[in-house]
Scaffold this motif. Structure first.
Motif, PDB file in Angstrom:
ATOM      1  N   LEU A  26      -4.144  96.734  62.992  1.00  0.00           N
ATOM      2  CA  LEU A  26      -4.734  96.525  62.229  1.00  0.00           C
ATOM      3  C   LEU A  26      -4.510  95.106  60.899  1.00  0.00           C
ATOM      4  O   LEU A  26      -5.132  95.059  60.149  1.00  0.00           O
ATOM      5  N   PRO A  27      -2.899  96.681  59.942  1.00  0.00           N
ATOM      6  CA  PRO A  27      -2.610  95.843  58.689  1.00  0.00           C
ATOM      7  C   PRO A  27      -2.162  94.220  59.070  1.00  0.00           C
ATOM      8  O   PRO A  27      -2.499  93.884  57.756  1.00  0.00           O
ATOM      9  N   GLY A  28      -1.341  93.990  60.405  1.00  0.00           N
ATOM     10  CA  GLY A  28      -1.373  92.185  60.344  1.00  0.00           C
ATOM     11  C   GLY A  28      -2.853  91.806  60.030  1.00  0.00           C
ATOM     12  O   GLY A  28      -2.097  90.652  59.833  1.00  0.00           O
ATOM     13  N   VAL A  29      -3.574  92.100  60.922  1.00  0.00           N
ATOM     14  CA  VAL A  29      -4.674  90.849  60.944  1.00  0.00           C
ATOM     15  C   VAL A  29      -5.277  91.175  59.539  1.00  0.00           C
ATOM     16  O   VAL A  29      -5.526  90.052  59.425  1.00  0.00           O
ATOM     17  N   LEU A  30      -5.426  92.196  58.701  1.00  0.00           N
ATOM     18  CA  LEU A  30      -5.775  91.776  57.705  1.00  0.00           C
ATOM     19  C   LEU A  30      -4.323  91.130  56.841  1.00  0.00           C
ATOM     20  O   LEU A  30      -4.934  90.120  55.609  1.00  0.00           O
ATOM     21  N   ALA A  31      -3.565  91.156  56.835  1.00  0.00           N
ATOM     22  CA  ALA A  31      -2.751  90.079  56.489  1.00  0.00           C
ATOM     23  C   ALA A  31      -2.659  89.239  56.721  1.00  0.00           C
ATOM     24  O   ALA A  31      -2.135  88.096  55.542  1.00  0.00           O
ATOM     25  N   GLU A  32      -2.838  88.471  57.937  1.00  0.00           N
ATOM     26  CA  GLU A  32      -3.307  87.085  58.600  1.00  0.00           C
ATOM     27  C   GLU A  32      -4.717  86.636  57.643  1.00  0.00           C
ATOM     28  O   GLU A  32      -4.693  85.566  57.406  1.00  0.00           O
ATOM     29  N   ARG A  33      -5.489  87.322  57.112  1.00  0.00           N
ATOM     30  CA  ARG A  33      -6.461  86.809  56.996  1.00  0.00           C
ATOM     31  C   ARG A  33      -6.350  86.219  54.856  1.00  0.00           C
ATOM     32  O   ARG A  33      -7.582  86.314  54.332  1.00  0.00           O
ATOM     33  N   GLY A  34      -5.129  87.022  54.965  1.00  0.00           N
ATOM     34  CA  GLY A  34      -4.736  86.906  53.243  1.00  0.00           C
ATOM     35  C   GLY A  34      -4.487  87.709  52.740  1.00  0.00           C
ATOM     36  O   GLY A  34      -4.142  87.714  51.051  1.00  0.00           O
ATOM     37  N   VAL A  38       0.658  96.197  52.472  1.00  0.00           N
ATOM     38  CA  VAL A  38       1.834  97.075  52.919  1.00  0.00           C
ATOM     39  C   VAL A  38       1.234  98.473  53.324  1.00  0.00           C
ATOM     40  O   VAL A  38       0.829  99.668  53.152  1.00  0.00           O
ATOM     41  N   VAL A  39       2.395  98.303  54.662  1.00  0.00           N
ATOM     42  CA  VAL A  39       2.593  99.877  55.285  1.00  0.00           C
ATOM     43  C   VAL A  39       3.695 100.595  55.304  1.00  0.00           C
ATOM     44  O   VAL A  39       4.564 100.522  54.931  1.00  0.00           O
ATOM     45  N   ASP A 250      -6.186  94.340  70.730  1.00  0.00           N
ATOM     46  CA  ASP A 250      -4.637  92.987  70.383  1.00  0.00           C
ATOM     47  C   ASP A 250      -5.370  92.284  71.944  1.00  0.00           C
ATOM     48  O   ASP A 250      -4.354  91.838  72.317  1.00  0.00           O
ATOM     49  N   SER A 251      -6.015  90.610  70.911  1.00  0.00           N
ATOM     50  CA  SER A 251      -5.952  90.042  72.389  1.00  0.00           C
ATOM     51  C   SER A 251      -4.816  89.265  72.559  1.00  0.00           C
ATOM     52  O   SER A 251      -5.440  88.868  73.276  1.00  0.00           O
ATOM     53  N   LYS A 252      -3.827  89.224  72.015  1.00  0.00           N
ATOM     54  CA  LYS A 252      -2.991  88.246  71.980  1.00  0.00           C
ATOM     55  C   LYS A 252      -2.460  89.391  74.140  1.00  0.00           C
ATOM     56  O   LYS A 252      -1.850  88.682  74.509  1.00  0.00           O
ATOM     57  N   LEU A 253      -2.347  90.098  73.255  1.00  0.00           N
ATOM     58  CA  LEU A 253      -1.260  91.052  74.365  1.00  0.00           C
ATOM     59  C   LEU A 253      -1.734  91.392  75.688  1.00  0.00           C
ATOM     60  O   LEU A 253      -1.421  91.505  76.374  1.00  0.00           O
ATOM     61  N   TRP A 254      -3.078  91.899  74.905  1.00  0.00           N
ATOM     62  CA  TRP A 254      -4.267  92.278  76.261  1.00  0.00           C
ATOM     63  C   TRP A 254      -4.569  90.754  75.901  1.00  0.00           C
ATOM     64  O   TRP A 254      -5.962  91.192  75.862  1.00  0.00           O
ATOM     65  N   ASN A 255      -4.123  90.072  77.233  1.00  0.00           N
ATOM     66  CA  ASN A 255      -4.944  88.976  77.900  1.00  0.00           C
ATOM     67  C   ASN A 255      -4.505  88.684  79.317  1.00  0.00           C
ATOM     68  O   ASN A 255      -3.211  88.112  79.613  1.00  0.00           O
ATOM     69  N   PRO A 256      -4.754  88.929  80.165  1.00  0.00           N
ATOM     70  CA  PRO A 256      -4.772  88.554  81.423  1.00  0.00           C
ATOM     71  C   PRO A 256      -4.776  87.023  81.831  1.00  0.00           C
ATOM     72  O   PRO A 256      -3.369  86.924  83.101  1.00  0.00           O
ATOM     73  N   PHE A 462     -13.054  92.035  72.168  1.00  0.00           N
ATOM     74  CA  PHE A 462     -13.338  93.262  70.605  1.00  0.00           C
ATOM     75  C   PHE A 462     -11.758  93.021  70.196  1.00  0.00           C
ATOM     76  O   PHE A 462     -11.349  93.754  69.749  1.00  0.00           O
ATOM     77  N   SER A 463     -11.942  91.786  69.686  1.00  0.00           N
ATOM     78  CA  SER A 463     -10.344  91.414  69.443  1.00  0.00           C
ATOM     79  C   SER A 463     -10.008  92.084  67.439  1.00  0.00           C
ATOM     80  O   SER A 463     -11.928  92.707  67.004  1.00  0.00           O
ATOM     81  N   TRP A 464      -9.250  92.561  66.660  1.00  0.00           N
ATOM     82  CA  TRP A 464      -9.453  93.186  65.985  1.00  0.00           C
ATOM     83  C   TRP A 464      -9.844  92.273  64.854  1.00  0.00           C
ATOM     84  O   TRP A 464     -10.793  92.850  63.908  1.00  0.00           O
ATOM     85  N   ASP A 465     -10.237  91.299  64.802  1.00  0.00           N
ATOM     86  CA  ASP A 465     -10.995  90.388  64.061  1.00  0.00           C
ATOM     87  C   ASP A 465     -12.330  90.761  63.561  1.00  0.00           C
ATOM     88  O   ASP A 465     -12.868  90.945  62.135  1.00  0.00           O
ATOM     89  N   CYS A 466     -13.219  91.164  64.751  1.00  0.00           N
ATOM     90  CA  CYS A 466     -14.381  91.650  64.595  1.00  0.00           C
ATOM     91  C   CYS A 466     -13.822  92.985  63.214  1.00  0.00           C
ATOM     92  O   CYS A 466     -15.334  93.202  62.572  1.00  0.00           O
ATOM     93  N   ALA A 467     -13.515  93.721  63.686  1.00  0.00           N
ATOM     94  CA  ALA A 467     -13.311  95.243  63.046  1.00  0.00           C
ATOM     95  C   ALA A 467     -12.328  94.986  61.620  1.00  0.00           C
ATOM     96  O   ALA A 467     -12.977  95.498  60.693  1.00  0.00           O
TER      97      ALA A 467
END
Length: 483
Positions: A26-34, A38-39, A250-256, A462-467
């Protein structure tokens, strides 16, 4: 926004369950969104120094003595991760317990972590607008910001506490109040007192500006006596600031379609690789697959009562009799680990068991299974059902918490509609679970219907972008609120 994010676990540095996954993503996704994020997290023995830079040393004074902490940092774009380094507290064999026994000084360890995190933020000149706390281990920070830091710039931040699992509350004897230097006037039903003891989690519930939990259904459930673990009263009292936000994955890590752990990759447009994953899973556990490939039921997770392990153990003999195969991966209570070993010995060609955690194997169970079992007694959010949906392993779940929110039941005519994605049952009983498993076996005999449901499940987002969008809205509402 400027966000300070405190957590006792942050994957990939530390993880025992969903908390580590959430705090690592989640923190990484928030950072990517601008946002400037700080964790802050403990530096356990699992965190190497490579790639970290030392930012400074600070001293904290408690009634039990003065303690120093080093602050180490790593950066990635807008995301900064700070580690609180104190070997006596955090360089241990476990994060919270050892040999199944919780550390006797956990109250000191996580009071120290909370205060060190805030002191580090002050030392580095951080001016967060929101301090996002997670679980009981960080809850004393909510009190500190309201009392000790109230006249500082740090004390102007709004606090959000996320409850990942209400069952874990950080309860300690009353003498911990004196030992930690907490104000005795707050040792009351309206403060952090809990049936004559001191509760870290209740401290956060009382003093945080807003509360959230990890699914909408769970936010409702924890306000009832059945799921509230004695805190339902305070949660009802604060229901106006309580929100449920379903976790993402994490839709990158969990992607068949791109998963490097799998023997074959696949997507909802081309599911041919999933059969290869099923065959590889059977081979890995030396399970029989003749005369035709049997249905495979998977399970990955903690072997504890909450996860409905007793129901799974009770259902396995009838699943074997019906011709199914089971693959169970996890670790937990010794009695459950031993029971699964015994079943694997009793049914060596039908039941495969791996005691422990293996990231590679977890991915392969999701990819190789036709159905994924989660008969939880309660489930705040659950991540494995989200992985299962993504991998086309139809989840068989009890309709509680995040399982209720994320899975659409295929009951009755639901198997031929355009919305069902799994199989749900309601009563926490072996009979109800076995009935759900029979429905799964019936679905396996309808390949076209099963294929349509798999594709439908794999197409969900169910990607983190939605949450993250929901958390952004919650942060903004806090900042807009009157002081």
């Amino acid at each position: 926004m400027r966000i300070l994010f405190l957590s006792s676990e942050v994957a990939p540095y530390s993880k025992t369950g969903g908390l580590g996954d959430v705090s690592g993503t989640l923190p990484g996704v928030l950072a990517e969104r601008g946002h400037e994020v700080v964790v802050l997290t403990p530096r356990y023995a699992t965190v190497p120094k490579e790639g970290l830079s030392l930012r400074g040393t600070l001293w904290l004074h408690f009634p039990f003595g003065a303690q120093w902490a080093e602050i180490w940092e790593t950066r990635a774009g807008n995301l900064r991760t700070l580690f609180v380094h104190q070997p006596a507290y955090f360089e241990r064999a476990g994060f919270y317990a050892e040999g199944g026994v919780e550390y006797a000084d956990n109250h000191r360890r996580f009071a120290f972590f909370s205060m060190a995190a805030l002191s580090a933020a002050q030392m580095l000149g951080l001016c967060p607008q929101v301090v996002h706390l997670n679980e009981w281990q960080t809850c004393l920070a909510a009190l500190a910001l309201k009392r000790g830091y109230e006249s500082t710039q740090l004390g102007q931040a709004k606090t959000l506490l996320t409850i990942h699992n209400l069952a874990y509350q950080g309860i300690f004897p009353s003498w911990a109040v004196e030992e930690l230097g907490l104000p005795w006037e707050l040792f009351s039903p309206d403060g952090f007192e809990f049936w004559g003891q001191m509760s870290f989690l209740k401290t956060g519930l009382v003093f945080a500006d807003a509360l959230s939990t990890v699914s909408r259904r769970y936010a409702q459930e924890i306000q009832t006596a059945e799921y509230g673990f004695g805190l339902d009263g305070i949660l009802r009292k604060r229901s106006n600031v309580l929100r449920g936000i379903l976790n993402g994955i994490d839709s990158k890590l969990w992607n068949p379609a791109e998963d490097t752990f799998l023997p074959a990759r696949y997507s909802k447009e081309d599911l041919s690789g999933k059969e290869a994953c099923s065959q590889a899973l059977l081979k890995r556990f030396e399970l029989s697959s003749a005369p035709k490939r049997p249905p495979i039921f998977g399970m990955v997770g903690r072997m504890v009562e909450q996860k409905g392990i007793d129901l799974v153990l009770g259902a396995i003999p009838k699943l074997v009799e019906a011709g199914a195969r089971m693959v169970i991966v996890g670790t937990g209570e010794q009695r459950y680990e031993q029971a699964f070993r015994e079943l694997a010995g009793r049914f060596p060609k039908q039941v495969g068991v791996f005691i422990g955690f293996d990231e590679n194997l977890s991915h392969n169970v999701e990819a190789g299974s036709d159905f994924f079992m989660m008969p939880s007694k309660f489930e705040p959010c659950g991540l494995n059902q989200l992985y299962s949906l993504r991998y086309g392993a139809i989840p068989v779940v009890r309709a509680v918490g995040g399982l209720e929110d994320s899975v659409v039941d295929a009951s009755g005519e639901g198997v031929v509609d355009e919305v069902s994605t799994g199989i749900k049952f309601h009563e926490f009983s072996l009979e109800a679970f076995e009935a759900a498993l029979r429905r799964a076996l019936g679905l396996f005999e309808k390949p076209k219907v099963l294929l349509a449901m798999r594709k439908r499940a794999m197409g969900l987002d169910f990607s983190w972008d939605c949450a993250a969008k929901e958390y952004e809205a919650l942060y903004e509402s806090l900042l807009e609120a009157a002081p």
